[in-house]
Design an enzyme around this catalytic site. Sequence first.
Site, PDB file in Angstrom:
ATOM      1  N   GLU A 109       0.720  -1.276  -0.179  1.00  0.00           N
ATOM      2  CA  GLU A 109      -0.148  -0.080  -0.091  1.00  0.00           C
ATOM      3  C   GLU A 109       0.832   1.340   0.039  1.00  0.00           C
ATOM      4  O   GLU A 109       1.966   1.374   0.698  1.00  0.00           O
ATOM      5  CB  GLU A 109      -0.965  -0.127   1.224  1.00  0.00           C
TER       6      GLU A 109
ATOM      7  N   GLU B 157      -2.837  11.340   3.761  1.00  0.00           N
ATOM      8  CA  GLU B 157      -3.234  10.598   4.678  1.00  0.00           C
ATOM      9  C   GLU B 157      -3.270  11.544   5.969  1.00  0.00           C
ATOM     10  O   GLU B 157      -1.911  11.971   6.039  1.00  0.00           O
ATOM     11  CB  GLU B 157      -2.805   9.295   4.992  1.00  0.00           C
TER      12      GLU B 157
HETATM   13  C1  LIG Z   1      -8.443   3.231   2.968  1.00  0.00           C
HETATM   14  O1  LIG Z   1      -8.419   2.064   2.311  1.00  0.00           O
HETATM   15  C2  LIG Z   1      -7.248   1.513   2.450  1.00  0.00           C
HETATM   16  C3  LIG Z   1      -7.174  -0.213   1.563  1.00  0.00           C
HETATM   17  O2  LIG Z   1      -8.403  -0.855   2.222  1.00  0.00           O
HETATM   18  C4  LIG Z   1      -6.702   0.950   4.020  1.00  0.00           C
HETATM   19  O3  LIG Z   1      -5.605   0.500   4.169  1.00  0.00           O
HETATM   20  C5  LIG Z   1      -6.808   2.618   4.763  1.00  0.00           C
HETATM   21  O4  LIG Z   1      -6.736   2.312   5.835  1.00  0.00           O
HETATM   22  C6  LIG Z   1      -8.141   3.027   4.488  1.00  0.00           C
HETATM   23  N1  LIG Z   1      -8.135   4.342   4.940  1.00  0.00           N
HETATM   24  C7  LIG Z   1      -9.234   4.981   5.423  1.00  0.00           C
HETATM   25  C8  LIG Z   1      -9.072   6.448   6.185  1.00  0.00           C
HETATM   26  O5  LIG Z   1     -10.149   4.437   5.659  1.00  0.00           O
END
Ligand SMILES: *[C@@H]1O[C@H](CO)[C@@H](O)[C@H](O)[C@H]1NC(C)=O
Length: 298
Positions: free
Chosen positions: A113, A118
């Site tokens: 990933e 973020e």
């Molecule tokens: C968004 O999706 C990814 C992949 O599933 C995950 O790793 C991540 O933590 C998610 N982030 C949020 C803020 O939901």
Amino acid sequence: MRIDFHSFVILAPAVTMTLGATYQRSSQLAGQSFLDAFSFQAIPDPTNGRVTYVNETDYTTTLSSSDPGRNSFRIESNIQYETHVAIFDIAHMPQGCGTWPAILGANWPNEGEVDIVEGVNDQTPNTCSLHTGSNCTMPSSRPMTGSDRSSSLQVFAPLMVPTATHTDNGNSGCGVSINDDKSYGPQFNSNGGGWYAIERSSRLSDSVPSDINSPGSSINTSNWGTPAAYFPDTDCDFSTHFGEHNIIINLTFCGDWAGSSSVYAASGCPSTCVDYVDDNPSAFENAYFEFNSLNIYQ
Ligand SMILES: *[C@@H]1O[C@H](CO)[C@@H](O)[C@H](O)[C@H]1NC(C)=O
Ligand SMILES: *[C@@H]1O[C@H](CO)[C@@H](O)[C@H](O)[C@H]1NC(C)=O
Ligand SMILES: *[C@@H]1O[C@H](CO)[C@@H](O)[C@H](O)[C@H]1NC(C)=O
Ligand SMILES: *[C@@H]1O[C@H](CO)[C@@H](O)[C@H](O)[C@H]1NC(C)=O
């Protein structure tokens, strides 16, 4: 292979550097074509947020404790990418106490990933991170303007189970703090938004110029300057740690990171995260992404 992030939150890129390559545009997305390139994912939140994934953020409903969570969105690109450049022209990103938005590349759970944008609870700056299986490290010194969030060598701890959290040190991944407070949250928005560009490349070469703010049919990343975050493959076998990625854009509330009691309180946010999300729908009126465009080059 290398992964570079360039964040141009102000309209002034350009420094010279020797890395870079040229790419041809494969997708030029805006408005309806942007939406058509993605699918909504009404799935349980892997980060345990106070959220129900539908197709838009609810900023009018007061929730009771028995409700499953505030409505929000999670979209995934229909196409997967390996070597590519993606330029996100972002007019607005979600803000507010309790919010945890992300723009990332992933192929959950086994292909690594790459978190491009973020953060939580309006805390700036932005953090770019990689998450992979074990035996993948980053050199402590590398050409980038951001700061490694841990000292010396970073270890990519396993983050390969759907229940993994970002708060556990073992799963915090390899993070780089972008060296610009306008890179995230309200400060990004009040500055009028900006561009994030990721280059995921399998080669190192020199090449020529390009414009970020009016992306053309081809680009040459050589003139983009030193990246904000740089992840080389010197101490990590990328072929076994990363596969093809979908672009994912999601917004959860609270959950393992934003809602951790120490993180939430340290953000200066009121009440508890879940109570705040439940009781204050109008606080989420600005919890939205607005993309002017997304251009993808391969
Ligand atoms: C968004 O999706 C990814 C992949 O599933 C995950 O790793 C991540 O933590 C998610 N982030 C949020 C803020 O939901
Ligand atoms: C979300 O889905 C609802 C119900 O199908 C629909 O009324 C609404 O227009 C959709 N919103 C968006 C942004 O697609
Ligand atoms: C890309 O830009 C670099 C630096 O300006 C230049 O040396 C190189 O020739 C360019 N590559 C192409 C294919 O135009
Ligand atoms: C760890 O990765 C290196 C290459 O980066 C490889 O040579 C080594 O065999 C790997 N070790 C294990 C235990 O997989």
